[in-house]
Design a protein around this motif. Structure first.
Motif, PDB file in Angstrom:
ATOM      1  N   LEU A   4       3.712  -5.959   2.433  1.00 53.04           N
ATOM      2  CA  LEU A   4       3.603  -5.007   1.330  1.00 53.04           C
ATOM      3  C   LEU A   4       2.742  -3.808   1.744  1.00 53.04           C
ATOM      4  CD1 LEU A   4       4.098  -4.256  -1.643  1.00 53.04           C
ATOM      5  CD2 LEU A   4       2.080  -5.623  -2.234  1.00 53.04           C
ATOM      6  N   ILE A   5       1.616  -4.072   2.378  1.00 52.58           N
ATOM      7  CA  ILE A   5       0.715  -3.003   2.822  1.00 52.58           C
ATOM      8  C   ILE A   5       1.407  -2.124   3.863  1.00 52.58           C
ATOM      9  CG2 ILE A   5      -1.477  -2.502   3.980  1.00 52.58           C
ATOM     10  CD1 ILE A   5      -2.534  -5.156   2.810  1.00 52.58           C
ATOM     11  N   VAL A   6       2.091  -2.782   4.823  1.00 48.82           N
ATOM     12  CA  VAL A   6       2.783  -2.041   5.880  1.00 48.82           C
ATOM     13  C   VAL A   6       3.893  -1.169   5.287  1.00 48.82           C
ATOM     14  CG1 VAL A   6       4.198  -2.249   7.960  1.00 48.82           C
ATOM     15  CG2 VAL A   6       2.247  -3.778   7.624  1.00 48.82           C
ATOM     16  N   THR A   7       4.620  -1.712   4.306  1.00 50.17           N
ATOM     17  CA  THR A   7       5.703  -0.956   3.681  1.00 50.17           C
ATOM     18  C   THR A   7       5.177   0.254   2.922  1.00 50.17           C
ATOM     19  OG1 THR A   7       6.932  -3.030   3.393  1.00 50.17           O
ATOM     20  CG2 THR A   7       7.732  -1.118   2.187  1.00 50.17           C
ATOM     21  N   LEU A   8       4.063   0.084   2.205  1.00 54.13           N
ATOM     22  CA  LEU A   8       3.461   1.211   1.478  1.00 54.13           C
ATOM     23  C   LEU A   8       2.981   2.294   2.446  1.00 54.13           C
ATOM     24  CD1 LEU A   8       1.464  -0.676  -1.305  1.00 54.13           C
ATOM     25  CD2 LEU A   8       3.482   0.779  -1.617  1.00 54.13           C
ATOM     26  N   SER A 232       9.191   5.061  10.356  1.00 54.00           N
ATOM     27  CA  SER A 232      10.327   4.189  10.668  1.00 54.00           C
ATOM     28  C   SER A 232       9.886   2.901  11.353  1.00 54.00           C
ATOM     29  CB  SER A 232      11.315   4.947  11.563  1.00 54.00           C
ATOM     30  OG  SER A 232      12.491   4.196  11.749  1.00 54.00           O
ATOM     31  N   ILE A 233       8.946   3.015  12.300  1.00 52.77           N
ATOM     32  CA  ILE A 233       8.459   1.819  13.004  1.00 52.77           C
ATOM     33  C   ILE A 233       7.705   0.898  12.042  1.00 52.77           C
ATOM     34  CG2 ILE A 233       6.813   1.013  14.744  1.00 52.77           C
ATOM     35  CD1 ILE A 233       7.626   3.474  16.429  1.00 52.77           C
ATOM     36  N   LEU A 234       6.914   1.484  11.149  1.00 55.34           N
ATOM     37  CA  LEU A 234       6.210   0.672  10.155  1.00 55.34           C
ATOM     38  C   LEU A 234       7.199  -0.058   9.245  1.00 55.34           C
ATOM     39  CD1 LEU A 234       3.251   3.005   9.074  1.00 55.34           C
ATOM     40  CD2 LEU A 234       3.085   0.835  10.311  1.00 55.34           C
ATOM     41  N   LEU A 235       8.302   0.621   8.897  1.00 57.50           N
ATOM     42  CA  LEU A 235       9.305  -0.014   8.046  1.00 57.50           C
ATOM     43  C   LEU A 235       9.986  -1.164   8.777  1.00 57.50           C
ATOM     44  CD1 LEU A 235      10.768  -0.057   5.351  1.00 57.50           C
ATOM     45  CD2 LEU A 235      12.375   1.641   6.252  1.00 57.50           C
ATOM     46  N   LEU A 236      10.301  -0.975  10.052  1.00 56.75           N
ATOM     47  CA  LEU A 236      10.893  -2.060  10.834  1.00 56.75           C
ATOM     48  C   LEU A 236       9.930  -3.240  10.942  1.00 56.75           C
ATOM     49  CD1 LEU A 236      12.869  -0.783  13.967  1.00 56.75           C
ATOM     50  CD2 LEU A 236      13.708  -2.122  12.029  1.00 56.75           C
ATOM     51  N   TRP A 237       8.650  -2.931  11.141  1.00 59.51           N
ATOM     52  CA  TRP A 237       7.627  -3.982  11.220  1.00 59.51           C
ATOM     53  C   TRP A 237       7.574  -4.757   9.905  1.00 59.51           C
ATOM     54  CZ3 TRP A 237       1.622  -3.009  11.359  1.00 59.51           C
ATOM     55  CH2 TRP A 237       0.971  -4.225  11.598  1.00 59.51           C
ATOM     56  N   THR A 289       7.556   8.021 -12.382  1.00 62.70           N
ATOM     57  CA  THR A 289       6.570   7.472 -11.457  1.00 62.70           C
ATOM     58  C   THR A 289       5.926   6.211 -12.025  1.00 62.70           C
ATOM     59  OG1 THR A 289       6.072   9.678 -10.585  1.00 62.70           O
ATOM     60  CG2 THR A 289       4.429   7.959 -10.215  1.00 62.70           C
ATOM     61  N   GLY A 290       5.629   6.247 -13.334  1.00 60.95           N
ATOM     62  CA  GLY A 290       5.051   5.068 -13.983  1.00 60.95           C
ATOM     63  C   GLY A 290       5.974   3.862 -13.901  1.00 60.95           C
ATOM     64  N   LEU A 291       7.276   4.076 -14.093  1.00 59.74           N
ATOM     65  CA  LEU A 291       8.244   2.985 -13.994  1.00 59.74           C
ATOM     66  C   LEU A 291       8.300   2.415 -12.578  1.00 59.74           C
ATOM     67  CD1 LEU A 291      11.229   4.344 -16.139  1.00 59.74           C
ATOM     68  CD2 LEU A 291       9.736   2.401 -16.683  1.00 59.74           C
ATOM     69  N   ILE A 292       8.264   3.306 -11.599  1.00 64.54           N
ATOM     70  CA  ILE A 292       8.330   2.850 -10.215  1.00 64.54           C
ATOM     71  C   ILE A 292       7.095   2.032  -9.850  1.00 64.54           C
ATOM     72  CG2 ILE A 292       8.380   3.620  -7.809  1.00 64.54           C
ATOM     73  CD1 ILE A 292       9.957   6.085  -8.823  1.00 64.54           C
ATOM     74  N   VAL A 293       5.918   2.514 -10.250  1.00 64.40           N
ATOM     75  CA  VAL A 293       4.678   1.779  -9.989  1.00 64.40           C
ATOM     76  C   VAL A 293       4.710   0.402 -10.656  1.00 64.40           C
ATOM     77  CG1 VAL A 293       2.190   1.726 -10.410  1.00 64.40           C
ATOM     78  CG2 VAL A 293       3.291   3.860  -9.659  1.00 64.40           C
ATOM     79  N   ALA A 294       5.197   0.362 -11.898  1.00 70.68           N
ATOM     80  CA  ALA A 294       5.308  -0.912 -12.619  1.00 70.68           C
ATOM     81  C   ALA A 294       6.239  -1.872 -11.892  1.00 70.68           C
ATOM     82  CB  ALA A 294       5.798  -0.659 -14.042  1.00 70.68           C
ATOM     83  N   GLY A 295       7.357  -1.342 -11.430  1.00 77.40           N
ATOM     84  CA  GLY A 295       8.322  -2.178 -10.714  1.00 77.40           C
ATOM     85  C   GLY A 295       7.739  -2.749  -9.448  1.00 77.40           C
ATOM     86  N   ILE A 296       7.042  -1.916  -8.682  1.00 75.16           N
ATOM     87  CA  ILE A 296       6.439  -2.377  -7.435  1.00 75.16           C
ATOM     88  C   ILE A 296       5.357  -3.418  -7.694  1.00 75.16           C
ATOM     89  CG2 ILE A 296       5.033  -1.625  -5.466  1.00 75.16           C
ATOM     90  CD1 ILE A 296       6.528   1.020  -5.573  1.00 75.16           C
ATOM     91  N   SER A 297       4.602  -3.233  -8.798  1.00 71.24           N
ATOM     92  CA  SER A 297       3.555  -4.200  -9.149  1.00 71.24           C
ATOM     93  C   SER A 297       4.161  -5.570  -9.442  1.00 71.24           C
ATOM     94  CB  SER A 297       2.774  -3.699 -10.367  1.00 71.24           C
ATOM     95  OG  SER A 297       2.145  -2.468 -10.090  1.00 71.24           O
ATOM     96  N   VAL A 298       5.285  -5.593 -10.138  1.00 66.94           N
ATOM     97  CA  VAL A 298       5.955  -6.856 -10.450  1.00 66.94           C
ATOM     98  C   VAL A 298       6.471  -7.525  -9.199  1.00 66.94           C
ATOM     99  CG1 VAL A 298       7.956  -7.888 -11.618  1.00 66.94           C
ATOM    100  CG2 VAL A 298       6.563  -6.167 -12.804  1.00 66.94           C
ATOM    101  N   ILE A 299       7.024  -6.721  -8.278  1.00 65.88           N
ATOM    102  CA  ILE A 299       7.588  -7.259  -7.035  1.00 65.88           C
ATOM    103  C   ILE A 299       6.510  -7.961  -6.204  1.00 65.88           C
ATOM    104  CG2 ILE A 299       8.616  -6.593  -4.820  1.00 65.88           C
ATOM    105  CD1 ILE A 299       9.971  -4.301  -6.408  1.00 65.88           C
ATOM    106  N   SER A 300       5.288  -7.442  -6.224  1.00 62.60           N
ATOM    107  CA  SER A 300       4.227  -7.978  -5.375  1.00 62.60           C
ATOM    108  C   SER A 300       3.568  -9.221  -5.948  1.00 62.60           C
ATOM    109  CB  SER A 300       3.164  -6.895  -5.136  1.00 62.60           C
ATOM    110  OG  SER A 300       2.553  -6.512  -6.367  1.00 62.60           O
ATOM    111  N   ILE A 301       3.980  -9.641  -7.150  1.00 65.45           N
ATOM    112  CA  ILE A 301       3.382 -10.843  -7.767  1.00 65.45           C
ATOM    113  C   ILE A 301       3.778 -12.090  -6.975  1.00 65.45           C
ATOM    114  CG2 ILE A 301       3.425 -12.326  -9.801  1.00 65.45           C
ATOM    115  CD1 ILE A 301       3.762  -9.860 -11.512  1.00 65.45           C
TER     116      ILE A 301
END
Length: 301
Positions: A4-8, A232-237, A289-301
């Protein structure tokens, strides 16, 4: 949750790529083919360098190599669609539509990679994607109607291609070293872009940029040799560490960074990006932006 950290981190770099590309498209070049050509040339160079200095695996299957090549091809066609539309549209409205790719990546990951996604995570995916779509809507202040630009469907197809690229990238890095897989992707990506954009008007425009020593060349070099490669390399990682469907979804947060960068630059330098800085536009962008942040927060649970 290292993935998650690497993707962000990848998203932060990729968000900057789009803003830099838009600056070049808006201020310095005459045709989007010029930028596509320059991106293709630089990525081929980077790809060959990565292949020269990466460890070629002793044991690998033809399928994983084809997966890396296919990933580069899918990204190339996705970028071609995006750059041609970005030439005339706002970066903060164009890029978000392509973030619908998590839906298609999730479906492909379920079919090809046999990954599982919980109901809560599906909720996060859908929420993040809805936010990405909402940010691309426009408000007509005269009729009070909200509408989608005619380029919407082309950008959706770009999102499908990007989602497929991430799934194929996931298949590749399951066996191949990350730098080797990235090298194959870059060479394929560059060859397709150069083949597409190698036309007289693009060549003439690039020669003119070189003759004038345009600042666009510096922006493109920094973008393609450093920013794009790191992102791109971070995304592959991240894809090698976590599920392709969830990594792709979190990577949609690049729209957050694109929005932050574009609003900040527009407030400081006015028309540098050709962005709409009206209150109505910013309100829709912030809500999305608020919706996207909310979605990402749920995904990381």
């Amino acid at each position: 949750m290292i993935w998650l950290i690497v993707t962000l981190a990848s998203s932060a770099f990729r968000g900057l790529i789009h803003v830099s590309d838009k600056a070049v498209l808006h201020k310095y070049i005459k045709t989007p083919l010029s930028l596509i050509l320059l991106i293709g040339v630089t990525d081929m160079i980077v790809g060959f360098v990565l292949l020269c200095f990466s460890d070629i695996p002793n044991e690998f299957t033809l399928f994983t190599n084809i997966s890396a090549i296919a990933s580069g091809a899918f990204i190339a066609f996705s970028v071609i669609l995006l750059q041609r539309i970005l030439y005339t549209q706002e970066v903060s409205r164009t890029v978000p539509i392509t973030q619908c790719s998590p839906i298609f990546a999730a479906l492909l990951a379920l079919l090809i990679l046999d990954e599982s996604i919980s109901i809560i995570q599906w909720t996060g995916i859908i929420t993040a994607v809805l936010g990405s779509i909402l940010i691309s809507l426009k408000l007509d202040i005269h009729t009070s109607k909200i509408f989608l630009h005619k380029s919407f469907y082309s950008l959706i197809f770009s999102a499908i291609l990007f989602g497929a690229a991430n799934v194929m990238g996931k298949l590749a890095v399951e066996e191949l070293p990350i730098l080797y897989a990235q090298g194959l992707r870059n060479v394929t990506f560059g060859l397709i872009l150069v083949s597409f954009a190698f036309r007289s008007e693009a060549i003439t425009d690039v020669k003119d940029l070189i003759h004038k020593r345009s600042p666009a060349l510096i922006l493109i070099m920094i973008n393609q040799f450093f920013t794009a490669q790191i992102g791109s390399i971070l995304l592959l990682w991240a894809l090698s560490l976590g599920p392709a469907s969830l990594v792709t979804t979190v990577s949609a947060s690049s729209v957050l960074f694109t929005l932050i960068y574009s609003i900040g630059i527009t407030k400081i330098w006015g028309g540098f990006l050709g962005e709409d800085a009206s209150n109505e536009s910013i309100l829709i962008k912030l809500l999305s932006t608020g919706l996207i942040v909310a979605g990402i927060s749920v995904i990381s649970i």
